[in-house]
Write a protein that holds these residues in place. Structure first.
Motif, PDB file in Angstrom:
ATOM      1  N   GLY A  29       0.789  -1.231   0.000  1.00 31.28           N
ATOM      2  CA  GLY A  29       0.000   0.000   0.000  1.00 31.28           C
ATOM      3  C   GLY A  29       0.816   1.272   0.000  1.00 31.28           C
ATOM      4  O   GLY A  29       0.300   2.339   0.350  1.00 31.28           O
ATOM      5  N   GLU A  30       2.067   1.201  -0.425  1.00 34.23           N
ATOM      6  CA  GLU A  30       2.964   2.353  -0.431  1.00 34.23           C
ATOM      7  C   GLU A  30       3.191   2.848  -1.854  1.00 34.23           C
ATOM      8  O   GLU A  30       3.201   2.073  -2.801  1.00 34.23           O
ATOM      9  CB  GLU A  30       4.306   1.937   0.196  1.00 34.23           C
ATOM     10  CG  GLU A  30       5.343   3.065   0.275  1.00 34.23           C
ATOM     11  CD  GLU A  30       6.636   2.615   0.953  1.00 34.23           C
ATOM     12  OE1 GLU A  30       7.237   3.424   1.674  1.00 34.23           O
ATOM     13  OE2 GLU A  30       7.042   1.450   0.765  1.00 34.23           O
ATOM     14  N   ILE A  31       3.339   4.161  -2.004  1.00 31.81           N
ATOM     15  CA  ILE A  31       3.824   4.724  -3.266  1.00 31.81           C
ATOM     16  C   ILE A  31       5.313   4.972  -3.096  1.00 31.81           C
ATOM     17  O   ILE A  31       5.740   5.820  -2.318  1.00 31.81           O
ATOM     18  CB  ILE A  31       3.112   6.033  -3.641  1.00 31.81           C
ATOM     19  CG1 ILE A  31       1.612   5.812  -3.819  1.00 31.81           C
ATOM     20  CG2 ILE A  31       3.710   6.610  -4.932  1.00 31.81           C
ATOM     21  CD1 ILE A  31       0.843   7.072  -4.206  1.00 31.81           C
ATOM     22  N   GLN A 176      -3.061   8.374  -5.903  1.00 31.38           N
ATOM     23  CA  GLN A 176      -3.410   8.459  -4.483  1.00 31.38           C
ATOM     24  C   GLN A 176      -4.684   7.671  -4.194  1.00 31.38           C
ATOM     25  O   GLN A 176      -4.796   7.007  -3.161  1.00 31.38           O
ATOM     26  CB  GLN A 176      -3.589   9.930  -4.071  1.00 31.38           C
ATOM     27  CG  GLN A 176      -2.316  10.757  -4.096  1.00 31.38           C
ATOM     28  CD  GLN A 176      -1.302  10.329  -3.048  1.00 31.38           C
ATOM     29  OE1 GLN A 176      -1.646   9.692  -2.044  1.00 31.38           O
ATOM     30  NE2 GLN A 176      -0.043  10.685  -3.262  1.00 31.38           N
ATOM     31  N   LYS A 179      -3.805   4.010  -4.178  1.00 32.54           N
ATOM     32  CA  LYS A 179      -3.117   3.678  -2.926  1.00 32.54           C
ATOM     33  C   LYS A 179      -4.124   3.443  -1.805  1.00 32.54           C
ATOM     34  O   LYS A 179      -3.969   2.520  -0.995  1.00 32.54           O
ATOM     35  CB  LYS A 179      -2.163   4.817  -2.552  1.00 32.54           C
ATOM     36  CG  LYS A 179      -1.524   4.639  -1.183  1.00 32.54           C
ATOM     37  CD  LYS A 179      -0.833   5.901  -0.722  1.00 32.54           C
ATOM     38  CE  LYS A 179      -0.434   5.775   0.741  1.00 32.54           C
ATOM     39  NZ  LYS A 179       0.207   7.006   1.254  1.00 32.54           N
ATOM     40  N   GLU A 180      -5.173   4.258  -1.767  1.00 25.56           N
ATOM     41  CA  GLU A 180      -6.197   4.111  -0.732  1.00 25.56           C
ATOM     42  C   GLU A 180      -6.943   2.787  -0.860  1.00 25.56           C
ATOM     43  O   GLU A 180      -7.545   2.310   0.100  1.00 25.56           O
ATOM     44  CB  GLU A 180      -7.170   5.288  -0.808  1.00 25.56           C
ATOM     45  CG  GLU A 180      -6.536   6.617  -0.366  1.00 25.56           C
ATOM     46  CD  GLU A 180      -7.449   7.805  -0.597  1.00 25.56           C
ATOM     47  OE1 GLU A 180      -8.621   7.583  -1.009  1.00 25.56           O
ATOM     48  OE2 GLU A 180      -7.003   8.945  -0.380  1.00 25.56           O
ATOM     49  N   THR A 184      -0.114  -1.377  -4.087  1.00 28.49           N
ATOM     50  CA  THR A 184       1.268  -0.931  -3.949  1.00 28.49           C
ATOM     51  C   THR A 184       1.743  -0.384  -5.290  1.00 28.49           C
ATOM     52  O   THR A 184       1.508  -0.995  -6.330  1.00 28.49           O
ATOM     53  CB  THR A 184       2.169  -2.099  -3.523  1.00 28.49           C
ATOM     54  OG1 THR A 184       1.655  -2.665  -2.311  1.00 28.49           O
ATOM     55  CG2 THR A 184       3.603  -1.636  -3.310  1.00 28.49           C
ATOM     56  N   ILE A 185       2.420   0.760  -5.261  1.00 27.60           N
ATOM     57  CA  ILE A 185       2.830   1.415  -6.505  1.00 27.60           C
ATOM     58  C   ILE A 185       4.316   1.725  -6.468  1.00 27.60           C
ATOM     59  O   ILE A 185       4.808   2.390  -5.552  1.00 27.60           O
ATOM     60  CB  ILE A 185       2.035   2.720  -6.722  1.00 27.60           C
ATOM     61  CG1 ILE A 185       0.532   2.427  -6.787  1.00 27.60           C
ATOM     62  CG2 ILE A 185       2.507   3.433  -7.994  1.00 27.60           C
ATOM     63  CD1 ILE A 185      -0.346   3.661  -6.773  1.00 27.60           C
ATOM     64  N   CYS A 198       5.435  10.982  -3.230  1.00 28.57           N
ATOM     65  CA  CYS A 198       5.654   9.582  -2.854  1.00 28.57           C
ATOM     66  C   CYS A 198       5.810   9.445  -1.342  1.00 28.57           C
ATOM     67  O   CYS A 198       6.216  10.389  -0.657  1.00 28.57           O
ATOM     68  CB  CYS A 198       6.909   9.046  -3.541  1.00 28.57           C
ATOM     69  SG  CYS A 198       6.837   9.056  -5.339  1.00 28.57           S
ATOM     70  N   ASP A 199       5.503   8.252  -0.829  1.00 23.62           N
ATOM     71  CA  ASP A 199       5.719   7.994   0.602  1.00 23.62           C
ATOM     72  C   ASP A 199       7.208   7.918   0.910  1.00 23.62           C
ATOM     73  O   ASP A 199       7.678   8.459   1.909  1.00 23.62           O
ATOM     74  CB  ASP A 199       5.042   6.681   1.002  1.00 23.62           C
ATOM     75  CG  ASP A 199       3.538   6.753   0.843  1.00 23.62           C
ATOM     76  OD1 ASP A 199       2.936   7.706   1.365  1.00 23.62           O
ATOM     77  OD2 ASP A 199       2.967   5.884   0.162  1.00 23.62           O
TER      78      ASP A 199
END
Length: 304
Positions: A29-31, A176, A179-180, A184-185, A198-199
């Protein structure tokens, strides 16, 4: 469990080392962003993780699956947008989407909810050939095709290159939203303002990671004094600044130059006087906050 796990991956093309012992992980679930110049190894890394090529050494897993042993299953679980528009130019928007849904044994109807927010923007043009779409519309179609089989991990290799600023902003709003949904990106981008969205980001140069942190941490670690400098003759100014005592580094940034300085050796007034002596007029000097690009240039210069 990490969505992507890379351990000491290396890849050579003849004598050229595209990747040199790269290791990192991406959380579910992270960018996660990759930034670096052309030829730094970004696309090679994407191709290894999407099972299109093999690394010479090292291991990698995607969604817990080995990229070599489980390549077929990985291909069913990931979505991939390569750097160049790679859909069928002579097929219509709807025909392209139908084709990719069929490849993954699904239908547009079955997974329409996954792409609804994206596809609705181009659905009025569903009968138009893909080759006749604008850059922003091509981007939305490619993302729809990459998402139609409900991937858990999405790989986007410079997806907004050459796209207008409005479409780029819309695209990142879509990411975004994805991601919600828990997707995972992994995305590479040449635009530093996109890296801020990005995260975490990894900065890569010549096949080596320079660092992996959140955008805020990277900027926070920049301890140099940095000034923005401009004059009536910008090309000559760059060379003159680089030869000035007290200037540590100088790079062109749009219509100004960013200069890191040793304040014990140089003040703005002194720098202005020195540049005037070299024939520069309308000199403007001001203190600024570092950007991601400033941080990248500093780390890259230390490694070279």
């Amino acid at each position: 469990m990490a969505a992507i796990e890379v351990n000491n991956i290396s890849k050579k093309y003849g004598e050229v080392e595209a990747l040199r012992g790269v290791s990192f992980s991406v959380n579910e679930g992270e960018i996660f962003g990759l930034i670096g110049p052309d030829g730094s190894g970004k696309t090679t890394l994407f191709r290894i993780l999407t099972t299109l090529i093999r690394a010479n050494s090292g291991t990698a897993t995607v969604d817990g699956l080995d990229v070599v042993k489980n390549y077929k299953e990985i291909r069913n679980r990931v979505g991939y947008m390569p750097g160049r528009f790679s859909l069928y130019q002579d097929l219509s928007v709807e025909e392209n989407l139908t084709f990719f849904a069929t490849v993954f044994n699904t239908t547009i109807k079955e997974n329409y909810h996954l792409i609804k927010d994206i596809y609705q923007q181009i659905e009025p043009f569903k009968d138009r050939r893909a080759g006749k779409l604008s850059g922003g519309m091509k981007q939305k179609l490619a993302l729809s095709c990459a998402m139609i089989h409900k991937p858990t991990v999405l790989f986007l290799d410079e997806p907004t290159t050459g796209v207008d600023p409005v479409s780029r902003k819309e695209f990142w709003q879509m990411l975004q939203a994805l991601k919600e949904q828990g997707i995972t990106i992994l995305v590479s981008t040449p635009y530093m303002n996109e890296a801020m969205l990005c995260d975490r980001i990894a900065m890569i140069q010549e096949g080596i990671f320079l660092g992996i942190e959140t955008p805020q941490e990277i900027i926070g670690n920049f301890k140099e004094t940095i000034w923005s400098v401009k004059s009536h003759k910008m090309s000559g100014l760059l060379n003159d600044l680089r030869t000035c005592h007290g200037v540590k580094s100088c790079f062109a940034f749009g219509d100004v130059h960013h200069v890191t300085v040793d304040e014990s050796l140089l003040t703005p007034a002194e720098l202005e006087r020195l540049m005037q002596e070299k024939g520069h007029l309308n000199i403007e000097i001001r203190a600024i906050e570092a950007s991601i690009e400033d941080c990248y240039m500093q780390l890259a210069s230390k490694k070279s």
